[in-house]
Design a protein around this motif. Structure first.
Motif, PDB file in Angstrom:
ATOM      1  N   LYS A  49      -2.155  17.012 -22.250  1.00 60.09           N
ATOM      2  CA  LYS A  49      -0.869  17.089 -21.554  1.00 60.09           C
ATOM      3  C   LYS A  49      -0.986  16.510 -20.147  1.00 60.09           C
ATOM      4  N   GLU A  50      -2.052  16.856 -19.446  1.00 53.15           N
ATOM      5  CA  GLU A  50      -2.256  16.329 -18.093  1.00 53.15           C
ATOM      6  C   GLU A  50      -2.431  14.811 -18.121  1.00 53.15           C
ATOM      7  N   THR A  51      -3.155  14.326 -19.111  1.00 50.70           N
ATOM      8  CA  THR A  51      -3.386  12.883 -19.220  1.00 50.70           C
ATOM      9  C   THR A  51      -2.077  12.139 -19.485  1.00 50.70           C
ATOM     10  N   VAL A  52      -1.264  12.671 -20.388  1.00 45.07           N
ATOM     11  CA  VAL A  52       0.016  12.028 -20.703  1.00 45.07           C
ATOM     12  C   VAL A  52       0.932  12.073 -19.493  1.00 45.07           C
ATOM     13  N   THR A  53       0.994  13.217 -18.826  1.00 41.11           N
ATOM     14  CA  THR A  53       1.853  13.347 -17.648  1.00 41.11           C
ATOM     15  C   THR A  53       1.443  12.366 -16.550  1.00 41.11           C
ATOM     16  N   THR A  54       0.172  12.292 -16.290  1.00 41.41           N
ATOM     17  CA  THR A  54      -0.321  11.374 -15.264  1.00 41.41           C
ATOM     18  C   THR A  54      -0.073   9.922 -15.668  1.00 41.41           C
ATOM     19  N   GLY A  55      -0.264   9.612 -16.932  1.00 39.67           N
ATOM     20  CA  GLY A  55      -0.019   8.246 -17.405  1.00 39.67           C
ATOM     21  C   GLY A  55       1.429   7.846 -17.256  1.00 39.67           C
ATOM     22  N   VAL A  56       2.326   8.767 -17.589  1.00 32.17           N
ATOM     23  CA  VAL A  56       3.763   8.482 -17.456  1.00 32.17           C
ATOM     24  C   VAL A  56       4.119   8.294 -15.979  1.00 32.17           C
ATOM     25  N   ALA A  57       3.558   9.121 -15.122  1.00 28.84           N
ATOM     26  CA  ALA A  57       3.828   8.983 -13.686  1.00 28.84           C
ATOM     27  C   ALA A  57       3.354   7.623 -13.171  1.00 28.84           C
ATOM     28  N   VAL A  58       2.212   7.197 -13.630  1.00 24.24           N
ATOM     29  CA  VAL A  58       1.698   5.891 -13.203  1.00 24.24           C
ATOM     30  C   VAL A  58       2.611   4.768 -13.705  1.00 24.24           C
ATOM     31  N   LEU A  59       3.039   4.862 -14.946  1.00 22.81           N
ATOM     32  CA  LEU A  59       3.927   3.824 -15.485  1.00 22.81           C
ATOM     33  C   LEU A  59       5.255   3.773 -14.731  1.00 22.81           C
ATOM     34  N   VAL A  60       5.812   4.938 -14.428  1.00 21.34           N
ATOM     35  CA  VAL A  60       7.074   4.973 -13.685  1.00 21.34           C
ATOM     36  C   VAL A  60       6.875   4.357 -12.304  1.00 21.34           C
ATOM     37  N   LEU A  61       5.789   4.709 -11.653  1.00 30.37           N
ATOM     38  CA  LEU A  61       5.519   4.150 -10.329  1.00 30.37           C
ATOM     39  C   LEU A  61       5.357   2.628 -10.389  1.00 30.37           C
ATOM     40  N   VAL A  62       4.690   2.145 -11.413  1.00 28.52           N
ATOM     41  CA  VAL A  62       4.510   0.693 -11.563  1.00 28.52           C
ATOM     42  C   VAL A  62       5.857   0.005 -11.759  1.00 28.52           C
ATOM     43  N   VAL A  63       6.720   0.595 -12.576  1.00 28.37           N
ATOM     44  CA  VAL A  63       8.036  -0.005 -12.812  1.00 28.37           C
ATOM     45  C   VAL A  63       8.858  -0.005 -11.525  1.00 28.37           C
ATOM     46  N   VAL A  64       8.862   1.122 -10.815  1.00 29.74           N
ATOM     47  CA  VAL A  64       9.637   1.215  -9.570  1.00 29.74           C
ATOM     48  C   VAL A  64       9.125   0.209  -8.539  1.00 29.74           C
ATOM     49  N   MET A  65       7.825   0.128  -8.381  1.00 31.52           N
ATOM     50  CA  MET A  65       7.254  -0.814  -7.408  1.00 31.52           C
ATOM     51  C   MET A  65       7.519  -2.261  -7.819  1.00 31.52           C
ATOM     52  N   ILE A 120      10.128  -3.361  -9.515  1.00 27.62           N
ATOM     53  CA  ILE A 120      11.538  -3.642  -9.211  1.00 27.62           C
ATOM     54  C   ILE A 120      11.718  -3.833  -7.701  1.00 27.62           C
ATOM     55  N   PHE A 121      11.101  -2.947  -6.914  1.00 29.63           N
ATOM     56  CA  PHE A 121      11.215  -3.056  -5.458  1.00 29.63           C
ATOM     57  C   PHE A 121      10.676  -4.398  -4.954  1.00 29.63           C
ATOM     58  N   LEU A 122       9.489  -4.757  -5.388  1.00 30.63           N
ATOM     59  CA  LEU A 122       8.896  -6.018  -4.931  1.00 30.63           C
ATOM     60  C   LEU A 122       9.682  -7.227  -5.443  1.00 30.63           C
ATOM     61  N   GLY A 123      10.238  -7.113  -6.655  1.00 28.41           N
ATOM     62  CA  GLY A 123      11.077  -8.190  -7.186  1.00 28.41           C
ATOM     63  C   GLY A 123      12.329  -8.387  -6.356  1.00 28.41           C
ATOM     64  N   VAL A 124      12.952  -7.282  -5.970  1.00 26.20           N
ATOM     65  CA  VAL A 124      14.165  -7.362  -5.141  1.00 26.20           C
ATOM     66  C   VAL A 124      13.818  -7.937  -3.771  1.00 26.20           C
ATOM     67  N   ILE A 125      12.739  -7.501  -3.171  1.00 26.26           N
ATOM     68  CA  ILE A 125      12.316  -8.034  -1.869  1.00 26.26           C
ATOM     69  C   ILE A 125      12.025  -9.528  -1.983  1.00 26.26           C
ATOM     70  N   ASP A 126      11.329  -9.919  -3.032  1.00 26.28           N
ATOM     71  CA  ASP A 126      10.995 -11.334  -3.227  1.00 26.28           C
ATOM     72  C   ASP A 126      12.263 -12.165  -3.422  1.00 26.28           C
ATOM     73  N   LEU A 127      13.183 -11.653  -4.217  1.00 26.63           N
ATOM     74  CA  LEU A 127      14.437 -12.376  -4.434  1.00 26.63           C
ATOM     75  C   LEU A 127      15.223 -12.506  -3.132  1.00 26.63           C
ATOM     76  N   GLY A 128      15.268 -11.418  -2.359  1.00 21.60           N
ATOM     77  CA  GLY A 128      15.980 -11.466  -1.081  1.00 21.60           C
ATOM     78  C   GLY A 128      15.353 -12.461  -0.116  1.00 21.60           C
ATOM     79  N   LEU A 129      14.045 -12.459  -0.012  1.00 27.14           N
ATOM     80  CA  LEU A 129      13.373 -13.402   0.887  1.00 27.14           C
ATOM     81  C   LEU A 129      13.544 -14.841   0.416  1.00 27.14           C
ATOM     82  N   THR A 130      13.533 -15.035  -0.899  1.00 32.62           N
ATOM     83  CA  THR A 130      13.752 -16.387  -1.435  1.00 32.62           C
ATOM     84  C   THR A 130      15.147 -16.892  -1.076  1.00 32.62           C
ATOM     85  N   LYS A 131      16.136 -16.036  -1.250  1.00 34.17           N
ATOM     86  CA  LYS A 131      17.512 -16.425  -0.902  1.00 34.17           C
ATOM     87  C   LYS A 131      17.649 -16.683   0.597  1.00 34.17           C
TER      88      LYS A 131
END
Length: 82
Positions: free
Chosen positions: A46-62, A64-75
């Protein structure tokens, strides 16, 4: 002649002692490693799955954030250069 023979015998004896010493050190290393591995507290499934999901969510959020920043700077650079 006897002195040369004695030196060769000493060298062979020293190398034999060196090899035996290394083998002893290797055995001690593996024995101590076994003791240390037994002390490890492994996370539950359970701890392994919870930690894995948290890492995946953090990777997705980061991503998206870096993609938006990159798109904004490109524009911004395109706007400045045009």
């Amino acid at each position: 002649m006897a002195n040369k023979h004695s030196k060769k015998a000493d060298k062979a004896n020293d190398s034999q002692v060196g090899v035996e010493s290394k083998i002893t050190q290797l055995k001690e290393f593996f024995e101590e490693s076994q003791v240390e591995i037994k002390k490890v507290v492994w996370p539950s499934r359970k701890e392994t799955v919870t930690t894995g999901v948290a890492v995946l969510v953090l990777v997705v959020v980061m991503s998206i954030f870096l993609g938006v920043i990159d798109l904004g700077l490109t524009k911004l650079v395109e706007y400045i250069l045009s």
